[in-house]
Scaffold this motif. Structure first.
Motif, mmCIF file in Angstrom:
data_model
loop_
_atom_site.group_PDB
_atom_site.id
_atom_site.type_symbol
_atom_site.label_atom_id
_atom_site.label_comp_id
_atom_site.label_asym_id
_atom_site.label_seq_id
_atom_site.Cartn_x
_atom_site.Cartn_y
_atom_site.Cartn_z
ATOM 1 N N MET A 1 -7.022 0.217 6.887
ATOM 2 C CA MET A 1 -5.596 0.494 6.890
ATOM 3 C C MET A 1 -5.203 0.970 5.494
ATOM 4 S SD MET A 1 -4.812 -0.393 9.970
ATOM 5 C CE MET A 1 -3.062 -0.420 9.939
ATOM 6 N N ARG A 2 -4.253 1.915 5.477
ATOM 7 C CA ARG A 2 -3.750 2.395 4.191
ATOM 8 C C ARG A 2 -2.269 2.041 4.086
ATOM 9 N NH1 ARG A 2 -4.821 5.341 -0.149
ATOM 10 N NH2 ARG A 2 -6.934 5.788 0.519
ATOM 11 N N TYR A 3 -1.935 1.470 2.903
ATOM 12 C CA TYR A 3 -0.544 1.110 2.635
ATOM 13 C C TYR A 3 0.197 2.349 2.120
ATOM 14 C CZ TYR A 3 3.490 -1.195 0.532
ATOM 15 O OH TYR A 3 4.754 -1.572 0.194
ATOM 16 N N VAL A 4 1.267 2.725 2.832
ATOM 17 C CA VAL A 4 2.052 3.896 2.425
ATOM 18 C C VAL A 4 3.529 3.543 2.595
ATOM 19 C CG1 VAL A 4 2.588 6.325 2.849
ATOM 20 C CG2 VAL A 4 0.248 5.486 3.207
ATOM 21 N N ASN A 5 4.277 3.576 1.482
ATOM 22 C CA ASN A 5 5.736 3.354 1.505
ATOM 23 C C ASN A 5 6.161 2.119 2.311
ATOM 24 O OD1 ASN A 5 6.147 5.681 -0.030
ATOM 25 N ND2 ASN A 5 6.240 6.993 1.798
ATOM 26 N N GLY A 6 5.486 0.995 2.071
ATOM 27 C CA GLY A 6 5.908 -0.263 2.695
ATOM 28 C C GLY A 6 5.317 -0.530 4.068
ATOM 29 N N ASP A 7 4.503 0.370 4.611
ATOM 30 C CA ASP A 7 3.897 0.156 5.932
ATOM 31 C C ASP A 7 2.400 0.409 5.852
ATOM 32 O OD1 ASP A 7 6.099 -0.552 7.600
ATOM 33 O OD2 ASP A 7 6.793 1.533 7.485
ATOM 34 N N TYR A 8 1.660 -0.136 6.849
ATOM 35 C CA TYR A 8 0.221 0.082 6.940
ATOM 36 C C TYR A 8 -0.055 1.060 8.079
ATOM 37 C CZ TYR A 8 -0.544 -3.852 3.798
ATOM 38 O OH TYR A 8 -0.558 -4.667 2.713
ATOM 39 N N TYR A 9 -0.965 2.003 7.802
ATOM 40 C CA TYR A 9 -1.345 2.999 8.809
ATOM 41 C C TYR A 9 -2.858 3.037 8.902
ATOM 42 C CZ TYR A 9 3.465 4.550 8.214
ATOM 43 O OH TYR A 9 4.833 4.591 8.135
ATOM 44 N N ARG A 10 -3.334 3.341 10.116
ATOM 45 C CA ARG A 10 -4.784 3.474 10.271
ATOM 46 C C ARG A 10 -5.296 4.587 9.370
ATOM 47 N NH1 ARG A 10 -7.048 1.304 15.050
ATOM 48 N NH2 ARG A 10 -8.633 2.918 14.953
ATOM 49 N N GLU A 11 -6.450 4.364 8.801
ATOM 50 C CA GLU A 11 -7.041 5.337 7.868
ATOM 51 C C GLU A 11 -7.287 6.681 8.561
ATOM 52 O OE1 GLU A 11 -8.085 6.435 4.132
ATOM 53 O OE2 GLU A 11 -7.547 4.367 4.571
ATOM 54 N N ASP A 12 -7.547 6.649 9.874
ATOM 55 C CA ASP A 12 -7.838 7.898 10.582
ATOM 56 C C ASP A 12 -6.603 8.473 11.283
ATOM 57 O OD1 ASP A 12 -7.523 5.987 12.520
ATOM 58 O OD2 ASP A 12 -9.392 6.428 13.581
ATOM 59 N N SER A 13 -5.425 7.955 10.951
ATOM 60 C CA SER A 13 -4.207 8.480 11.604
ATOM 61 C C SER A 13 -3.852 9.862 11.043
ATOM 62 C CB SER A 13 -3.040 7.513 11.405
ATOM 63 O OG SER A 13 -2.676 7.477 10.046
ATOM 64 N N LYS A 14 -3.046 10.614 11.806
ATOM 65 C CA LYS A 14 -2.629 11.956 11.373
ATOM 66 C C LYS A 14 -1.856 11.907 10.070
ATOM 67 C CE LYS A 14 -2.321 14.315 15.816
ATOM 68 N NZ LYS A 14 -1.417 14.968 16.756
ATOM 69 N N LEU A 15 -0.993 10.903 9.954
ATOM 70 C CA LEU A 15 -0.164 10.792 8.745
ATOM 71 C C LEU A 15 -1.032 10.663 7.504
ATOM 72 C CD1 LEU A 15 2.711 10.331 7.421
ATOM 73 C CD2 LEU A 15 2.172 7.915 7.629
ATOM 74 N N VAL A 16 -2.006 9.752 7.537
ATOM 75 C CA VAL A 16 -2.862 9.514 6.365
ATOM 76 C C VAL A 16 -3.735 10.729 6.104
ATOM 77 C CG1 VAL A 16 -4.721 8.081 5.429
ATOM 78 C CG2 VAL A 16 -2.805 7.008 6.657
ATOM 79 N N ARG A 17 -4.269 11.343 7.156
ATOM 80 C CA ARG A 17 -5.145 12.517 6.961
ATOM 81 C C ARG A 17 -4.373 13.712 6.381
ATOM 82 N NH1 ARG A 17 -7.576 11.732 12.478
ATOM 83 N NH2 ARG A 17 -6.097 13.367 12.995
ATOM 84 N N SER A 18 -3.079 13.793 6.695
ATOM 85 C CA SER A 18 -2.297 14.951 6.221
ATOM 86 C C SER A 18 -1.711 14.739 4.819
ATOM 87 C CB SER A 18 -1.161 15.241 7.202
ATOM 88 O OG SER A 18 -0.233 14.175 7.208
ATOM 89 N N MET A 19 -1.884 13.534 4.269
ATOM 90 C CA MET A 19 -1.302 13.252 2.949
ATOM 91 C C MET A 19 -2.073 13.982 1.854
ATOM 92 S SD MET A 19 -0.373 9.210 3.251
ATOM 93 C CE MET A 19 0.320 9.086 1.624
#
Length: 199
Positions: A1-19
């Motif tokens: 999981m990646r912490y981004v702006n106060g929330d956790y997202y799956r490492e393979d999610s679209k949001l994290v991959r597009s960052m």
């Protein structure tokens, strides 16, 4: 999981991959359990003491629908093995139950022997106290017998006065019959009778 702006997202999610790299300056990764949204089947033995289980997890490449036949075959093939485990557990439980029953009987016998010994000890102690009371009662009886014999040698006035006092003294002492003491004594069997006595 990646912490981004106060929330956790799956490492393979679209949001994290597009960052972009500069957007990850204040983020970090951590491990955290999250629902995968995929089906998992777990087969297990519900019988206590039988440790057997098998699991199948659906993946994106191979959903569970494709392995249903494999699951059925595995369960059918495991039938004899699970049955053997259950029979072995039943036998082990029967042994444990027998051992518990034997241990309980050993405890009951030890407790019974302790109570028998305690009854014997208490009975002996009471008998010793009864004998001691008997000896005192006999001394008192001799005292009164001797006093009554001496009264015969006195003149009437003094004899009458002392007879009254002697009766008062006897009344104060209560029963001094030694047989009353032995009647109150409890024998060991009257206190506790062994459950395991041999006939």
């Amino acid at each position: 999981m990646r912490y981004v702006n106060g929330d956790y997202y799956r490492e393979d999610s679209k949001l994290v991959r597009s960052m972009k790299p500069w957007q990850m300056t204040h983020s970090w990764t951590t491990e955290q359990d999250m629902p995968s949204g995929r089906l998992r089947i777990i087969a297990y033995s519900p019988k206590k003491g039988v440790e057997w289980s098998a699991r199948w997890q659906g993946t994106q490449e191979e959903p569970l629908e494709k392995v249903v036949s494999t699951i059925v075959e595995t369960l059918q093939a495991s039938h004899d093995h699970i049955l053997k485990l259950m029979i072995a557990e039943d036998a082990a439980e029967a042994r444990r139950k027998k051992e518990r029953a034997a241990e309980w009987e050993r405890y009951e016998r030890r407790e019974d022997a302790r109570k028998v010994a305690q009854a014997l000890s208490d009975s002996r102690q009471q008998l010793a106290e009864t004998i001691e009371k008997w000896a005192k009662a006999m001394a008192v009886e001799r005292f009164f017998a001797d006093a009554e014999e001496r009264l015969n040698n006195l003149d009437n006035e003094r004899r009458q006065r002392l007879e009254e006092r002697l009766e008062l003294a006897r009344a104060m002492m209560g029963s001094i019959d030694p047989l009353d003491f032995i009647e109150k004594w409890q024998a060991p069997d009257e206190r506790y009778r062994s459950k395991y006595r041999e006939d």
